[in-house]
Enzyme design. Structure first.
Site, PDB file in Angstrom:
ATOM      1  N   ASP A 198       8.501  10.745  13.117  1.00 11.78           N
ATOM      2  CA  ASP A 198       9.620  10.398  12.254  1.00 11.78           C
ATOM      3  C   ASP A 198      10.852  10.342  13.135  1.00 11.78           C
ATOM      4  O   ASP A 198      10.824  10.711  14.302  1.00 11.78           O
ATOM      5  CB  ASP A 198       9.789  11.436  11.130  1.00 11.78           C
ATOM      6  CG  ASP A 198      10.475  10.830   9.916  1.00 11.78           C
ATOM      7  OD1 ASP A 198      10.959   9.689  10.026  1.00 11.78           O
ATOM      8  OD2 ASP A 198      10.521  11.492   8.873  1.00 11.78           O
TER       9      ASP A 198
ATOM     10  N   CYS B 263      -8.461  -5.786 -21.089  1.00  8.63           N
ATOM     11  CA  CYS B 263      -7.126  -5.667 -21.711  1.00  8.63           C
ATOM     12  C   CYS B 263      -6.061  -5.529 -20.627  1.00  8.63           C
ATOM     13  O   CYS B 263      -4.990  -6.153 -20.705  1.00  8.63           O
ATOM     14  CB  CYS B 263      -7.080  -4.465 -22.637  1.00  8.63           C
ATOM     15  SG  CYS B 263      -8.243  -4.527 -24.012  1.00  8.63           S
TER      16      CYS B 263
ATOM     17  N   ASP C 194       3.661  11.551  19.098  1.00  9.65           N
ATOM     18  CA  ASP C 194       4.607  11.815  20.170  1.00  9.65           C
ATOM     19  C   ASP C 194       4.403  13.258  20.628  1.00  9.65           C
ATOM     20  O   ASP C 194       3.521  13.956  20.122  1.00  9.65           O
ATOM     21  CB  ASP C 194       6.046  11.516  19.747  1.00  9.65           C
ATOM     22  CG  ASP C 194       6.529  12.450  18.648  1.00  9.65           C
ATOM     23  OD1 ASP C 194       5.722  13.279  18.179  1.00  9.65           O
ATOM     24  OD2 ASP C 194       7.692  12.349  18.261  1.00  9.65           O
TER      25      ASP C 194
ATOM     26  N   CYS D 162     -10.214  -1.640 -22.663  1.00 10.12           N
ATOM     27  CA  CYS D 162     -11.091  -1.861 -21.519  1.00 10.12           C
ATOM     28  C   CYS D 162     -10.300  -2.539 -20.415  1.00 10.12           C
ATOM     29  O   CYS D 162      -9.124  -2.884 -20.587  1.00 10.12           O
ATOM     30  CB  CYS D 162     -12.311  -2.698 -21.909  1.00 10.12           C
ATOM     31  SG  CYS D 162     -11.891  -4.395 -22.355  1.00 10.12           S
TER      32      CYS D 162
ATOM     33  N   ASP E 287      10.979   6.991  16.658  1.00  6.72           N
ATOM     34  CA  ASP E 287       9.625   6.716  16.200  1.00  6.72           C
ATOM     35  C   ASP E 287       9.576   5.580  15.190  1.00  6.72           C
ATOM     36  O   ASP E 287       8.492   5.087  14.877  1.00  6.72           O
ATOM     37  CB  ASP E 287       9.014   7.963  15.549  1.00  6.72           C
ATOM     38  CG  ASP E 287       8.774   9.071  16.559  1.00  6.72           C
ATOM     39  OD1 ASP E 287       8.432   8.744  17.704  1.00  6.72           O
ATOM     40  OD2 ASP E 287       8.945  10.246  16.200  1.00  6.72           O
TER      41      ASP E 287
END
Length: 753
Positions: free
Chosen positions: A619, A17, A422, A14, A623
């Site tokens: 990316d 645990c 962008d 459970c 950026d």
């Protein structure tokens, strides 16, 4: 030195645990651990100078559980599947034993209810013979778990089940053997409770296995064998024998075994299993193919460029597994509740026994009510509510070509109110071409283009590529340039034969002290083209106008984001005329031109200070500051294993409409988590008082407890019905993962200069 390791855990029953294991691991010096109950794994970061991986395993074992280094499922998926099947068959056999012994006891209960009689149809000694194997053989797992928990000073679900059923069993023994006149035996109650809990665990295990089906499906995309060239002909060999640089053949209808470069042949390859793109992608010599994709048409001869753990497919599997095993922020609050849940239930059960015994003067009834409280209260549903929904959501995202880095990113994405993009490579195709060249001061077009291309020899952004390609088309001989200095997002400077050269945006050239005619520049820019200038010493000697086309998916993506209540902001380093033209074309109302990388980060920060939750799509170098500042960063078209961790959410398909799809997935997943937590909490809030008041028998309580965990997992599985929002599910022809040879798959291009 900090290191990390993933552990496979066994023995958890459970959420309590999982909380216990996490606590004992985090007590070790230099250790930070996160335990996932649904995946039965632990991700541990530790100081190698203070703690060794063997120490971590020892800590888990001393806590009453077991651990082992996690195996790479990609390397041996069949072994993992066989072990899971073996565990399931064992659990099924134990349940079958319990069900076989319990069935006569259940039939007796039905007979008593149907006839209204309260005398036993089955003699007490025979009930004992039937119930004992259920209690001590089928139920042995609960006693083991309870003992391990109690000897370590904690309590879990096993304690509740073992204590509740033992009370009913021992009471029945006393009624039978003492005997206690006027009392009933409750062997059927203890047996039925254990059988129902075992059934619940069996169904829960099946459902949990289904939540992990995304990884299992990905693991089986790559074929087990490959046609390898031995210098004379192709031989079929196991996939593991193929090495990087070797030649292999993919016939029509076959799956691609590894990442490779096409040497000969033309075909169309179905990449939908990686990108969600339904249309096949044309492949020809020089193009790239990826492990797990399917060759639809003619044969392709390829060279292996990435094998084994280096393939894109392997990277996706690792990221999906890591995301499914991560912990959402909301789960940390649930863990706090689970950590004190069982002790609180034990206290409630004792109070139920005492209060009912005093009020009713019937301690047998009071004991049964306390037993019902123990049985119905289980933290399993709480522990499964968040991770199961997360596993399904992340898996469905992977099938759609949306890779989520971790649970935190998925939770934050649903809150986004603004998405920043962008221009170049995001709203436009990112592959500009030379539109016109305007030489000045007695220079020719070829001279301006030659010097510009010479300055851009080492640059990777799309404008530089367009300039170099135009120079190559005219067969211009480039000259050496020394002391080249790049200014990301703005321009580049260098020297040739003592001449100081500068190439970049008008604002950049002005900062460099170059003079130019602003009226003439405005005439060039009026057409909306991106314009860069070449300056020699302190004067501009020519302008180059470059044209870029809009992405076919840009307007649809902006419209889909608006439908979700998300505002779109464009930040570009290009001049205002070009920025305005693109913004109007795609429907963006908020935009800012001539922004530097630092400006972009500042704009994102300003929005956040104004209370907006900001996502950033992009990316690359220029950026990076804004991506780091944003609440959620998106990278599009990232198709190498090394690029998968570059952003919070990676869009494998090169389609901007996947961004609103990712937000939709985030909202659907978090909504499902909230539903699960609501059901789990309400179940306990209602169930415990009803059991304490005697309105639920121990048998009904056991059935309700078993049903609670199954219902939470089943509700999570409903996420498999998720589909991208309308307008984002279909991609334009030619979309998909672009070839590295024709366009960078690792980064979106840098902003216009």
């Amino acid at each position: 030195m900090n290191q990390s390791v993933d552990l496979e855990l066994t023995g958890m029953t459970c959420a309590a645990c999982a909380v216990r294991i996490e606590k004992v691991l985090n007590r070790a010096p230099g250790v930070t651990a996160e335990v996932n109950f649904a995946t039965e794994t632990a991700h541990v970061e530790f100081d190698a100078a203070r703690t060794a991986p063997e120490d971590l395993i020892g800590i888990v074992r001393r806590a009453g559980y077991d651990a082992a280094p996690a195996r790479d499922a990609f390397a041996a998926p069949d072994d993992v599947a066989r072990e899971a099947q073996a565990r399931y068959r064992h659990d099924l056999a134990v349940f079958a034993l319990a069900a076989l012994c319990t069935t006569p006891l259940v039939l007796q209960m039905v007979w008593m209810l149907a006839t209204g009689r309260h005398d036993n149809a089955i003699a007490p000694w025979l009930q004992f013979v039937l119930a004992a194997p259920v209690q001590f053989i089928a139920g042995a797992r609960f006693y083991r778990g309870a003992w391990n928990a109690l000897r370590n000073g904690t309590a879990n679900m096993d304690v509740l089940v073992a204590l509740g059923t033992t009370v009913a069993f021992v009471l029945s023994l006393a009624v039978w053997l003492v005997p206690l006149e006027g009392q009933h035996v409750y062997f059927e109650a203890s047996a039925v409770i254990i059988t129902l809990v075992l059934l619940g665990k069996l169904l829960e295990g099946r459902a949990k296995a289904r939540t992990a089906s995304a990884i299992r499906d990905l693991l089986h995309l790559a074929p087990p064998q490959v046609h390898r060239w031995d210098g004379e002909r192709y031989h079929t060999v196991p996939l593991a024998e193929l090495k990087r640089g070797e030649r292999f053949l993919v016939r029509a209808g076959e799956a691609v075994p590894v990442d490779g470069r096409v040497l000969s042949g033309t075909s169309a390859v179905n990449e939908s299993m990686l990108t969600g793109e339904s249309l096949p992608v044309a492949k020809s010599p020089g193009g790239h193919v990826f492990a797990g994709t399917v060759n639809d048409d003619g044969p392709l001869e390829c060279e292996a460029i990435a094998v084994g753990q280096a393939t894109l497919l392997a990277g996706i599997v690792r990221q999906v597994a890591a995301a499914q095993g991560s912990k959402a922020p909301v789960q940390r609050q649930v863990d706090k509740v689970a950590g004190v849940f069982v002790p609180a239930v034990l206290a409630i059960a004792v109070a139920t026994l005492v209060v009912n015994g005093l009020l009713l003067s019937d301690w047998t009834e009071a004991l049964l009510r306390a037993t019902a409280v123990l049985v119905i209260a289980c933290p399993c549903a709480l522990g499964l509510a968040t991770p199961t929904a997360l596993m399904v959501g992340v898996g469905e995202g992977a099938r759609a070509g949306i890779l989520v880095k971790n649970a935190e990113a998925l939770e934050h994405a649903r809150r986004l109110t603004t998405v920043v993009v962008d221009k170049t490579g995001t709203l436009t195709a990112g592959a500009p071409t030379i539109d016109s060249i305007h030489p000045l001061m007695r220079h020719t077009e070829s001279e301006v283009l030659m010097l510009a291309a010479s300055l851009e020899q080492g640059a990777t952004h799309p404008l530089a590529k367009a300039i170099r390609e135009a120079a190559a088309t005219r067969d211009l001989l480039l000259v050496p340039v020394q002391n080249v200095r790049q200014h990301p997002g703005r321009g580049v400077v260098g020297e040739n034969g003592g001449q100081r050269l500068a190439l970049g945006s008008p604002a950049f050239l002005a900062d460099q002290g170059a003079a130019f005619d602003t009226t003439f520049l405005a005439t060039i820019q009026s057409g909306g083209a991106t314009t860069v200038g070449l300056a020699e010493h302190d004067a501009v000697i020519g302008w180059i106008a470059l044209a870029d086309t809009l992405r076919p998916d840009a307007a649809g993506a902006v419209r889909a984001l608006r439908d979700q209540g998300v505002s779109v902001v464009m930040l570009t380093g290009d001049h205002a005329a070009t920025a305005e033209r693109v913004a109007k074309a795609v429907g963006v109302d908020r935009w800012q031109a001539e922004t530097t990388p630092r400006d972009k980060r500042e704009r994102v920060l300003e929005m956040q200070r104004a209370g907006e939750a900001v996502g950033m799509v992009g990316d690359g170098v220029n950026d990076a500051p804004a991506l780091a500042q944003a609440d959620v960063s998106f990278a599009m078209g990232a198709g190498s294993g090394s690029a998968l961790s570059a952003a919070d959410i990676t869009i494998l398909r090169d389609d901007l409409r996947a961004v609103p799809a990712a937000i939709s997935l985030s909202r659907a997943t978090i909504a499902k988590i909230r539903q699960n937590l609501f059901f789990a909490f309400v179940y306990n809030v209602l169930g415990i008082p009803l059991a304490a008041a005697g309105l639920l028998s121990p048998v009904v309580a056991g059935a309700a407890m078993a049903l609670s965990s199954v219902s939470v997992v089943t509700n999570a599985l409903l996420l498999k019905r998720w589909r991208p929002p309308r307008g984002t599910e279909r991609l334009p022809p030619g979309a998909g993962v672009p070839d590295p040879g024709t366009r960078s798959r690792h980064h979106l291009p840098e902003e216009s200069r």
